[in-house]
Write a protein that holds these residues in place. Structure first.
Motif, PDB file in Angstrom:
ATOM      1  N   ALA A 106       0.845  -1.197   0.000  1.00 51.36           N
ATOM      2  CA  ALA A 106       0.000   0.000   0.000  1.00 51.36           C
ATOM      3  C   ALA A 106       0.879   1.245   0.000  1.00 51.36           C
ATOM      4  N   ILE A 107       1.965   1.190   0.771  1.00 47.25           N
ATOM      5  CA  ILE A 107       2.877   2.336   0.832  1.00 47.25           C
ATOM      6  C   ILE A 107       3.586   2.531  -0.502  1.00 47.25           C
ATOM      7  N   ALA A 108       4.031   1.413  -1.086  1.00 47.40           N
ATOM      8  CA  ALA A 108       4.729   1.496  -2.371  1.00 47.40           C
ATOM      9  C   ALA A 108       3.815   2.105  -3.429  1.00 47.40           C
ATOM     10  N   ARG A 109       2.504   1.736  -3.408  1.00 49.54           N
ATOM     11  CA  ARG A 109       1.551   2.300  -4.380  1.00 49.54           C
ATOM     12  C   ARG A 109       1.474   3.811  -4.236  1.00 49.54           C
ATOM     13  N   LEU A 110       1.343   4.275  -2.981  1.00 53.81           N
ATOM     14  CA  LEU A 110       1.240   5.716  -2.753  1.00 53.81           C
ATOM     15  C   LEU A 110       2.520   6.423  -3.187  1.00 53.81           C
ATOM     16  N   GLN A 111       3.661   5.794  -2.898  1.00 58.15           N
ATOM     17  CA  GLN A 111       4.935   6.411  -3.290  1.00 58.15           C
ATOM     18  C   GLN A 111       5.036   6.468  -4.809  1.00 58.15           C
ATOM     19  N   GLY A 112       4.514   5.408  -5.446  1.00 56.72           N
ATOM     20  CA  GLY A 112       4.522   5.371  -6.911  1.00 56.72           C
ATOM     21  C   GLY A 112       3.692   6.507  -7.483  1.00 56.72           C
ATOM     22  N   ALA A 113       2.636   6.900  -6.767  1.00 56.47           N
ATOM     23  CA  ALA A 113       1.778   7.985  -7.233  1.00 56.47           C
ATOM     24  C   ALA A 113       2.370   9.345  -6.850  1.00 56.47           C
ATOM     25  N   GLY A 114       3.581   9.354  -6.327  1.00 59.07           N
ATOM     26  CA  GLY A 114       4.267  10.621  -6.054  1.00 59.07           C
ATOM     27  C   GLY A 114       4.035  11.177  -4.663  1.00 59.07           C
ATOM     28  N   HIS A 115       3.434  10.376  -3.787  1.00 57.23           N
ATOM     29  CA  HIS A 115       3.215  10.873  -2.421  1.00 57.23           C
ATOM     30  C   HIS A 115       4.420  10.585  -1.552  1.00 57.23           C
ATOM     31  N   LYS A 116       4.595  11.438  -0.542  1.00 56.01           N
ATOM     32  CA  LYS A 116       5.581  11.163   0.499  1.00 56.01           C
ATOM     33  C   LYS A 116       4.785  10.648   1.696  1.00 56.01           C
ATOM     34  N   VAL A 117       5.062   9.417   2.108  1.00 55.83           N
ATOM     35  CA  VAL A 117       4.190   8.757   3.069  1.00 55.83           C
ATOM     36  C   VAL A 117       4.798   8.723   4.474  1.00 55.83           C
ATOM     37  N   LEU A 118       3.971   9.085   5.454  1.00 54.94           N
ATOM     38  CA  LEU A 118       4.339   8.916   6.859  1.00 54.94           C
ATOM     39  C   LEU A 118       3.579   7.710   7.384  1.00 54.94           C
ATOM     40  N   MET A 119       4.283   6.759   7.968  1.00 57.40           N
ATOM     41  CA  MET A 119       3.625   5.599   8.541  1.00 57.40           C
ATOM     42  C   MET A 119       3.718   5.697  10.057  1.00 57.40           C
ATOM     43  N   ALA A 120       2.574   5.529  10.715  1.00 65.94           N
ATOM     44  CA  ALA A 120       2.586   5.473  12.176  1.00 65.94           C
ATOM     45  C   ALA A 120       2.084   4.107  12.577  1.00 65.94           C
ATOM     46  N   GLY A 121       2.868   3.370  13.309  1.00 68.27           N
ATOM     47  CA  GLY A 121       2.441   2.035  13.698  1.00 68.27           C
ATOM     48  C   GLY A 121       3.240   1.555  14.879  1.00 68.27           C
ATOM     49  N   ASP A 122       2.768   0.491  15.497  1.00 65.54           N
ATOM     50  CA  ASP A 122       3.460   0.025  16.686  1.00 65.54           C
ATOM     51  C   ASP A 122       3.809  -1.449  16.621  1.00 65.54           C
ATOM     52  N   GLY A 123       3.030  -2.223  15.860  1.00 70.80           N
ATOM     53  CA  GLY A 123       3.161  -3.675  15.947  1.00 70.80           C
ATOM     54  C   GLY A 123       4.328  -4.225  15.160  1.00 70.80           C
ATOM     55  N   LEU A 124       4.582  -5.516  15.418  1.00 69.32           N
ATOM     56  CA  LEU A 124       5.588  -6.198  14.618  1.00 69.32           C
ATOM     57  C   LEU A 124       5.140  -6.217  13.170  1.00 69.32           C
ATOM     58  N   ASN A 125       3.805  -6.343  12.992  1.00 72.54           N
ATOM     59  CA  ASN A 125       3.288  -6.409  11.625  1.00 72.54           C
ATOM     60  C   ASN A 125       3.451  -5.082  10.897  1.00 72.54           C
ATOM     61  N   ASP A 126       3.717  -4.008  11.623  1.00 67.71           N
ATOM     62  CA  ASP A 126       3.927  -2.716  10.975  1.00 67.71           C
ATOM     63  C   ASP A 126       5.384  -2.492  10.604  1.00 67.71           C
ATOM     64  N   GLY A 127       6.272  -3.337  11.135  1.00 74.11           N
ATOM     65  CA  GLY A 127       7.709  -3.134  10.924  1.00 74.11           C
ATOM     66  C   GLY A 127       8.090  -2.898   9.473  1.00 74.11           C
ATOM     67  N   PRO A 128       7.693  -3.812   8.555  1.00 78.46           N
ATOM     68  CA  PRO A 128       8.059  -3.612   7.156  1.00 78.46           C
ATOM     69  C   PRO A 128       7.512  -2.304   6.607  1.00 78.46           C
ATOM     70  N   ALA A 129       6.272  -1.953   6.974  1.00 73.76           N
ATOM     71  CA  ALA A 129       5.684  -0.713   6.482  1.00 73.76           C
ATOM     72  C   ALA A 129       6.430   0.485   7.055  1.00 73.76           C
ATOM     73  N   LEU A 130       6.819   0.396   8.325  1.00 76.09           N
ATOM     74  CA  LEU A 130       7.539   1.505   8.958  1.00 76.09           C
ATOM     75  C   LEU A 130       8.865   1.763   8.252  1.00 76.09           C
ATOM     76  N   SER A 131       9.531   0.689   7.844  1.00 75.83           N
ATOM     77  CA  SER A 131      10.832   0.935   7.211  1.00 75.83           C
ATOM     78  C   SER A 131      10.692   1.248   5.735  1.00 75.83           C
ATOM     79  N   ALA A 132       9.525   0.957   5.135  1.00 75.44           N
ATOM     80  CA  ALA A 132       9.352   1.272   3.720  1.00 75.44           C
ATOM     81  C   ALA A 132       8.896   2.710   3.512  1.00 75.44           C
ATOM     82  N   ALA A 133       8.224   3.286   4.515  1.00 74.77           N
ATOM     83  CA  ALA A 133       7.657   4.621   4.354  1.00 74.77           C
ATOM     84  C   ALA A 133       8.755   5.679   4.301  1.00 74.77           C
ATOM     85  N   ASN A 134       8.411   6.864   3.793  1.00 72.72           N
ATOM     86  CA  ASN A 134       9.388   7.948   3.721  1.00 72.72           C
ATOM     87  C   ASN A 134       9.805   8.377   5.113  1.00 72.72           C
ATOM     88  N   ALA A 135       8.850   8.375   6.033  1.00 70.06           N
ATOM     89  CA  ALA A 135       9.170   8.675   7.431  1.00 70.06           C
ATOM     90  C   ALA A 135       8.224   7.852   8.277  1.00 70.06           C
TER      91      ALA A 135
END
Lengths: 50, 707
Positions: free
Chosen positions: B586-615
């Protein structure tokens, strides 16, 4: 000119002394815990700690 | 001094380092040190407040549990420091000696230079030049090392960075000054060169200090959660093992309220598990003997025995770690603003210097004179204030944020978070608190004596629901009633006698979701429902983010119905049932559309998304993985930390840009002078220090940035 001959070495020596003192402090770990050092002064009865 | 004596007198001492994340003031330090020193067998305890650690010298016979217990007694949770989590080497320390040398040399050479500027002539001037060279050349060679090394590294990679023009400028200026000194020349530039190094090193030290400080804070949190398990040995004894030492086949005994350290299968007992950190699923999952349970999940109800089926690299966690390794290109590809500036700046400066040289040669000034003018251009344009422009602003902003409970891992994170225009929020644990809290309406309707009884009963239990109840009731100012004959029956509840009547806090016969029942003999029973609530000020924070031009939506691993509830409460759009991989996509799609994405998350399941997001940003209550992957970690419950961080980051970037304008503006004034050959070392020194002071003063305005 004679004044200079005394004053310049004195100035350099004092500066060098400061530098050496700093290196000594750095090696002795005086800069390991700056936050702690700042707070430690507020512990008023530290002497009670054996 | 006394420690050294003590150590030699009692050679058989061992040293243990305990991490105590709760320490933050002088009072805490004194309490911790005294509590430990009062133990028999402890010969010394010394707190390091920066690292939130205490080093204890003690008798080997005195075990670590006794030390932890002593600290527990004065109200501090602690944890022995794991070897693999030894603190990373400080970034500041290697820069301090060069800074000190540059400072010493700069002061002394400047002293000599002032005499030259005020008219020393002939033999005196020559002597002073030689003295300056004697101090300056070794000092420059030593203090310039960090820059030379970094520039050489960049050149070997066939790229350029800020350090390349610095190194060239410094080397040429030193060589020219040495030549002038030997030939009884007019000017030597040792003072300017040293001052340049001093300011640049100060900038580097500030930058490193910020990273060290944030890392110490985050490390303390990470170490606190260093997981392990109570393992049942064959003879029935219990032994605490770190998670790294767990192997499949071992049986772990898990109390209510503990987190599993490895994947496993329930052997005896039955309980409900909160998997929200791992999958985002908010409803607890029931597990009976034979059911699999996953590392990182929280045991909510009863003590159970779990046989380890996978540990370490074999767990579900490891799969998430692999996904995380693959992400993060966006971040590593990010070029910091200072480096972007220097990419434009370096070629411009070098062509100006070349132009000056060519111009004076054509005008017939001779090789030596042309070279002097060209090097004067290099010195005057050397990015002195430019080197301070970014770090000073970021350090001031970061310490302002840190005071408000937001830890920034490094300056680059601040630059990236300023750019975001899209935010994805995890639900469980990020938008919500991630822990069940009693329904406020029900609590408010409890009569005073019932509330007092509930508090008294709950305070006798370590069950997560009881602890949440205690927290809520204490916050409302309820005082506990006096009870007698209090008993806790595991998995069932707490009971006791109150004014001769039997009272009980127990699990309900039936309830939707999580709840507990309060029985007072002679009164109807109270059902206290528990639910995960939105963080305080969540809606305020979302409105602020909207005002900042950031579009927010929910990205959760929880089921669609639970996401819909929260989406309704917050007025956001949401996506549910997202696996870690789906979040990343989902983050990669938004980045592909030219967005700069901030991910806020806490879980282990958010780890990959947290490191993929711009911040990325994580709450302090997040899983280890979440905190490690995130750029920013906020402590406390309020979600307002997120808009606050974005606002502070944007203000910082504005100030950084102003700093650039100031630093470059001075160059615009000084460069024509230098090209025309009018610049003297005095003018260079003045211009350099005033522009640096301007930049520092401007950056200090950020002290109140975190609002």
């Amino acid at each position: 000119m004679t004044g200079l001959a005394v004053l310049i070495p004195v100035a350099l020596g004092l500066g060098l002394f400061g530098l050496v003192a700093f290196f000594w402090a750095l090696k002795r770990g005086q800069f390991e815990d700056l936050d702690g050092a700042a707070a430690r002064i507020l512990i008023d009865d530290e002497d009670e700690v054996p | 001094m006394s420690t050294a004596v003590r150590q030699s007198a009692e050679a058989a001492q061992v040293a243990t380092v305990l991490v105590v994340p709760g320490m933050h003031c002088a009072g805490c330090m004194a309490k911790v040190e005294r509590a430990l020193a009062a133990l028999d067998g402890v010969s010394g305890a010394r707190v390091n407040l920066t690292a939130r650690q205490v080093r204890v010298d003690h008798d080997p016979a005195l075990g670590i549990p006794a030390l932890v217990e002593a600290l527990q007694g004065v109200g501090f949770a602690s944890q022995p420091r794991g070897e693999e989590l030894a603190p990373p080497p400080s970034a500041v320390k290697p820069l301090l000696p060069p800074l000190a040398v540059a400072g010493f040399a700069c002061m002394n050479v400047m002293l000599l230079s002032v005499s030259i500027w005020s008219g020393a002539d002939g033999a005196t001037k020559e002597l002073f030049h030689w003295l300056s060279a004697a101090i300056g050349v070794p000092a420059i060679a030593y203090a310039g090392m960090p820059f030379f090394r970094s520039a050489w590294g960049a050149l070997k990679q066939r790229t350029t960075n800020m350090d390349v023009p610095i190194s060239i400028g410094v080397t040429l200026a030193t060589a020219l000054s040495l030549y002038e000194t030997m030939n009884q020349g007019e000017d030597a530039w040792f003072d300017g060169t040293l001052m340049l190094l001093l300011f640049l090193l100060a900038g580097r030290v500030l930058d490193a200090m910020m990273r060290d400080r944030a890392r110490a804070g985050v490390d303390a949190l990470l170490r606190q959660a260093a997981p392990g398990a109570m393992v049942v040995a064959k003879d029935g004894g219990l032994e605490w093992l770190a998670s790294a030492d767990l192997v499949p086949g071992m049986v772990m005994r898990l109390a209510a309220g503990e987190r599993l350290a490895a994947d496993g299968e329930v052997v005896s007992g039955a309980s409900r598990f909160d998997q929200s950190l791992l999958t985002g699923e908010s409803a607890p999952v029931h597990a009976a003997p034979g059911d699999p349970v996953l590392a990182g999940t929280l045991n909510l109800e009863n003590p159970v025995d779990v046989r380890v089926t996978a540990a370490g690299a074999g767990t579900t966690l490891a799969e998430i770690a692999r996904l995380m390794e693959a992400s993060g290109q966006v971040r590593s590809a990010y070029v910091r603003i200072a480096d972007r500036a220097s990419r434009l700046y370096a070629p411009a400066v070098h062509s100006l210097a070349a132009l000056t040289f060519a111009g004076w040669m054509l005008a017939g000034a001779g090789l030596h004179q042309s070279l002097v003018y060209a090097i004067a251009v290099l010195i005057i344009t050397c990015p002195c204030a430019l080197g301070l422009a970014v770090p000073v602003a970021q350090v001031v902003a970061c310490s302002a944020l840190m005071k408000r409970g937001v830890m920034v891992k490094d300056g680059a994170a601040l630059e990236r978070i300023a750019d975001v225009d899209r935010a994805l929020l995890d639900k469980t644990g990020t938008l919500t608190l991630g822990r069940p809290l009693p329904d406020p309406a029900t609590i408010a309707s409890l009569p005073d004596d019932a509330a007092a009884v509930a508090l008294a009963l709950a305070s006798h239990s370590r069950h997560p629901l009881s602890r949440a109840l205690v927290e809520t009731l204490v916050a409302r100012g309820v005082k506990a009633a006096a009870l007698s004959q209090v008993e806790e029956e595991a998995g069932h509840g707490v009971s006791g006698l109150w004014q001769g009547r039997k009272v009980q806090l127990r699990r309900p016969e039936m309830a939707n979701g999580i709840a507990t029942t309060l029985d007072i003999a002679g009164q109807p029973a109270w059902l206290l429902p528990f639910a995960d609530r939105l963080r305080p000020n969540a809606n305020d924070a979302l409105a602020q983010l909207h005002k900042l031009g950031i579009e927010v939506s929910i990205l959760s691993g929880d089921n669609a119905a639970a996401v819909a509830d929260v989406a309704r409460e917050t007025g956001l759009t949401g996506q549910g049932n997202a696996s870690p991989r789906a979040k990343q996509e989902a983050i990669a799609r938004l980045q592909g559309a030219g967005h700069k994405v901030l991910m806020a998350g806490d879980g282990l399941n958010d780890g990959p998304a947290l490191s993929a997001a711009n911040a990325s940003i994580a709450p302090g209550s997040a899983s280890d993985v979440g905190r490690q992957a995130a750029d920013l970690v906020f402590l406390g419950d309020s979600l307002e930390a997120i808009p606050m961080a974005v606002r502070a980051a944007r203000r910082t970037m504005r100030v950084v840009k102003q700093n650039f304008v100031m630093a470059i503006g001075y160059n615009l004034l000084a460069v024509p002078l230098a090209m025309a050959g009018y610049v003297t070392p005095l003018i260079a020194a003045l211009a350099m220090s005033t522009s640096s002071l301007l930049v520092i003063g401007n950056s200090l305005r950020l002290a109140g940035a975190a609002k």
